[in-house]
Design a protein around this motif. Structure first.
Motif, mmCIF file in Angstrom:
data_model
loop_
_atom_site.group_PDB
_atom_site.id
_atom_site.type_symbol
_atom_site.label_atom_id
_atom_site.label_comp_id
_atom_site.label_asym_id
_atom_site.label_seq_id
_atom_site.Cartn_x
_atom_site.Cartn_y
_atom_site.Cartn_z
ATOM 1 N N ILE A 115 5.256 0.654 -7.716
ATOM 2 C CA ILE A 115 4.789 2.015 -7.981
ATOM 3 C C ILE A 115 3.338 2.147 -7.531
ATOM 4 O O ILE A 115 2.572 1.173 -7.548
ATOM 5 C CB ILE A 115 4.938 2.368 -9.487
ATOM 6 C CG1 ILE A 115 4.738 3.870 -9.699
ATOM 7 C CG2 ILE A 115 3.962 1.564 -10.351
ATOM 8 C CD1 ILE A 115 5.195 4.353 -11.080
ATOM 9 N N CYS A 116 2.992 3.355 -7.105
ATOM 10 C CA CYS A 116 1.596 3.633 -6.781
ATOM 11 C C CYS A 116 0.921 4.137 -8.055
ATOM 12 O O CYS A 116 1.304 5.184 -8.579
ATOM 13 C CB CYS A 116 1.498 4.690 -5.683
ATOM 14 S SG CYS A 116 -0.202 5.238 -5.436
ATOM 15 N N PRO A 117 -0.078 3.408 -8.565
ATOM 16 C CA PRO A 117 -0.734 3.845 -9.806
ATOM 17 C C PRO A 117 -1.524 5.140 -9.616
ATOM 18 O O PRO A 117 -1.870 5.801 -10.589
ATOM 19 C CB PRO A 117 -1.682 2.693 -10.157
ATOM 20 C CG PRO A 117 -1.532 1.667 -9.115
ATOM 21 C CD PRO A 117 -0.653 2.177 -8.010
ATOM 22 N N ASN A 118 -1.780 5.516 -8.384
ATOM 23 C CA ASN A 118 -2.552 6.735 -8.129
ATOM 24 C C ASN A 118 -1.665 7.979 -8.099
ATOM 25 O O ASN A 118 -1.913 8.935 -8.818
ATOM 26 C CB ASN A 118 -3.312 6.577 -6.811
ATOM 27 C CG ASN A 118 -4.212 7.752 -6.517
ATOM 28 O OD1 ASN A 118 -4.956 8.194 -7.400
ATOM 29 N ND2 ASN A 118 -4.144 8.267 -5.313
ATOM 30 N N CYS A 119 -0.597 7.955 -7.267
ATOM 31 C CA CYS A 119 0.216 9.170 -7.119
ATOM 32 C C CYS A 119 1.610 9.027 -7.739
ATOM 33 O O CYS A 119 2.416 9.946 -7.635
ATOM 34 C CB CYS A 119 0.308 9.587 -5.657
ATOM 35 S SG CYS A 119 1.376 8.543 -4.658
ATOM 36 N N GLN A 120 1.884 7.846 -8.323
ATOM 37 C CA GLN A 120 3.150 7.606 -9.053
ATOM 38 C C GLN A 120 4.383 7.526 -8.150
ATOM 39 O O GLN A 120 5.512 7.534 -8.641
ATOM 40 C CB GLN A 120 3.390 8.673 -10.151
ATOM 41 C CG GLN A 120 2.225 8.879 -11.099
ATOM 42 C CD GLN A 120 1.826 7.595 -11.820
ATOM 43 O OE1 GLN A 120 2.683 6.866 -12.305
ATOM 44 N NE2 GLN A 120 0.548 7.277 -11.864
ATOM 45 N N ARG A 146 0.832 -1.205 0.000
ATOM 46 C CA ARG A 146 0.000 0.000 0.000
ATOM 47 C C ARG A 146 0.873 1.265 0.000
ATOM 48 O O ARG A 146 1.916 1.297 0.641
ATOM 49 C CB ARG A 146 -0.872 -0.026 1.262
ATOM 50 C CG ARG A 146 -2.119 0.793 1.142
ATOM 51 C CD ARG A 146 -3.084 0.403 2.229
ATOM 52 N NE ARG A 146 -3.798 -0.833 1.926
ATOM 53 C CZ ARG A 146 -4.858 -0.915 1.130
ATOM 54 N NH1 ARG A 146 -5.341 0.161 0.549
ATOM 55 N NH2 ARG A 146 -5.449 -2.070 0.916
ATOM 56 N N CYS A 147 0.431 2.266 -0.724
ATOM 57 C CA CYS A 147 1.180 3.518 -0.803
ATOM 58 C C CYS A 147 1.114 4.257 0.538
ATOM 59 O O CYS A 147 0.028 4.467 1.086
ATOM 60 C CB CYS A 147 0.587 4.383 -1.910
ATOM 61 S SG CYS A 147 1.430 5.959 -2.098
ATOM 62 N N LEU A 148 2.278 4.662 1.030
ATOM 63 C CA LEU A 148 2.317 5.370 2.319
ATOM 64 C C LEU A 148 1.707 6.762 2.209
ATOM 65 O O LEU A 148 1.201 7.307 3.177
ATOM 66 C CB LEU A 148 3.758 5.512 2.823
ATOM 67 C CG LEU A 148 4.587 4.245 2.984
ATOM 68 C CD1 LEU A 148 5.852 4.548 3.756
ATOM 69 C CD2 LEU A 148 3.795 3.148 3.662
ATOM 70 N N ARG A 149 1.774 7.327 1.010
ATOM 71 C CA ARG A 149 1.263 8.685 0.816
ATOM 72 C C ARG A 149 -0.250 8.733 0.668
ATOM 73 O O ARG A 149 -0.900 9.587 1.250
ATOM 74 C CB ARG A 149 1.811 9.235 -0.487
ATOM 75 C CG ARG A 149 3.152 9.873 -0.435
ATOM 76 C CD ARG A 149 3.390 10.312 -1.841
ATOM 77 N NE ARG A 149 4.492 11.203 -2.016
ATOM 78 C CZ ARG A 149 4.814 11.715 -3.191
ATOM 79 N NH1 ARG A 149 4.099 11.402 -4.261
ATOM 80 N NH2 ARG A 149 5.823 12.512 -3.309
ATOM 81 N N CYS A 150 -0.781 7.828 -0.196
ATOM 82 C CA CYS A 150 -2.200 7.990 -0.561
ATOM 83 C C CYS A 150 -3.064 6.758 -0.312
ATOM 84 O O CYS A 150 -4.247 6.775 -0.644
ATOM 85 C CB CYS A 150 -2.299 8.427 -2.022
ATOM 86 S SG CYS A 150 -2.053 7.098 -3.193
ATOM 87 N N ASN A 151 -2.471 5.693 0.226
ATOM 88 C CA ASN A 151 -3.251 4.511 0.639
ATOM 89 C C ASN A 151 -3.619 3.570 -0.516
ATOM 90 O O ASN A 151 -4.218 2.524 -0.308
ATOM 91 C CB ASN A 151 -4.532 4.939 1.378
ATOM 92 C CG ASN A 151 -5.153 3.824 2.188
ATOM 93 O OD1 ASN A 151 -4.437 3.114 2.903
ATOM 94 N ND2 ASN A 151 -6.452 3.631 2.079
HETATM 95 ZN ZN LIG Z 1 0.103 6.834 -3.798
#
Ligand SMILES: [Zn+2]
Length: 247
Positions: free
Chosen positions: A219-224, A186-191
């Motif tokens: 990679i986070c597909p939401n915030c890159q 899970r992305c630490l920035r945006c979940n």
């Molecule tokens: Zn993210």
């Protein structure tokens, strides 16, 4: 039998004794801990209301007994009742997904690092929190017990510690998360859930040392945001080790 009209009933003072067990004592005043607390009240009052008037939020409460019989938070207290209140058992009856109040940014990062779905904004209004909980079966994590007492909160936990790492240990223990940990999920920035990505596709975004020493990336597909098993990964392994050692 004495019948009272509603007006008289609402003005009659009743007395009940409450005994709170184990970790529920954390919410009581020093002179109330570990002993029966006598409470006076007027009119029909539920066990939930009376327990909360002593500072114990309802999501922390499990088994309730009234005069040695099984009761419930909705049970209306009678004059002379002896009430025993136990903490809710550890574990999570719903999917462990969380909503954290605005003071818990560091705990949010720790939990996301372990793969848990955490909603967090540092400017959630109380009304937004209520709306999210009304929509999802999320567990509210907060140090604000008044927030936990809101009607809309079904699942919640009041963090005892001020330290984010101790808070993480509390949450892992309370909701029995040890076997549900999924690092790099899970992305630490945006979940958002992470995906693995080929190094070639992101190589332009890597610093020279990262490019040289690491081959596996997410990679986070939401915030890159890009993740690799660098120093943050080492820190995460250290946290995991400590979580496992203590649980
Ligand atoms: Zn993210």
């Amino acid at each position: 039998m004495i019948f009272l009209c509603e007006r008289e009933y609402n003005h009659r003072v009743s007395t009940a004794s409450f005994l709170f067990h184990d970790r529920l004592n954390d919410f009581l005043r020093q002179d109330q801990k570990g002993r029966p607390v006598i409470i006076q009240f007027k009119g029909p009052q539920s066990i939930k209301h009376l327990a909360e008037s002593l500072g114990v939020p309802h999501p922390e409460i499990g088994r309730v007994q009234v005069n040695d019989q099984d009761g419930a938070l909705t049970t209306i207290a009678e004059d002379g009742d002896q009430v025993e209140v136990n903490p809710i058992e550890n574990g999570c009856v719903v999917e462990p997904r969380f909503l954290l109040d605005c003071h818990l940014g560091r705990l949010t990062a720790h939990l996301r690092m372990l793969g848990f779905d955490c909603y967090y904004e540092n400017d959630y209004e109380d009304a937004q929190i209520a709306a999210i909980l009304g929509r999802d079966d999320r567990v509210l994590l907060t140090r604000d017990r008044r927030l936990l007492m809101r009607k809309v909160v079904v699942y919640g936990y009041c963090l005892r510690s001020l330290d984010s790492f101790q808070q993480l240990l509390e949450v892992v223990a309370r909701f029995e998360l040890e076997n549900k940990i999924q690092p790099f999920h899970r992305c630490l920035r945006c979940n958002h859930p992470l995906q693995s990505v080929d190094k070639e596709l992101i190589i332009d975004r890597l610093k020279p040392l990262t490019r040289e020493y690491f081959d596996e990336f997410h990679i986070c597909p939401n915030c890159q945001q890009i993740y690799w098993k660098g120093s943050h990964y080492e820190r995460m392994l250290e946290i995991l080790k400590q979580v496992k050692a203590r649980s």
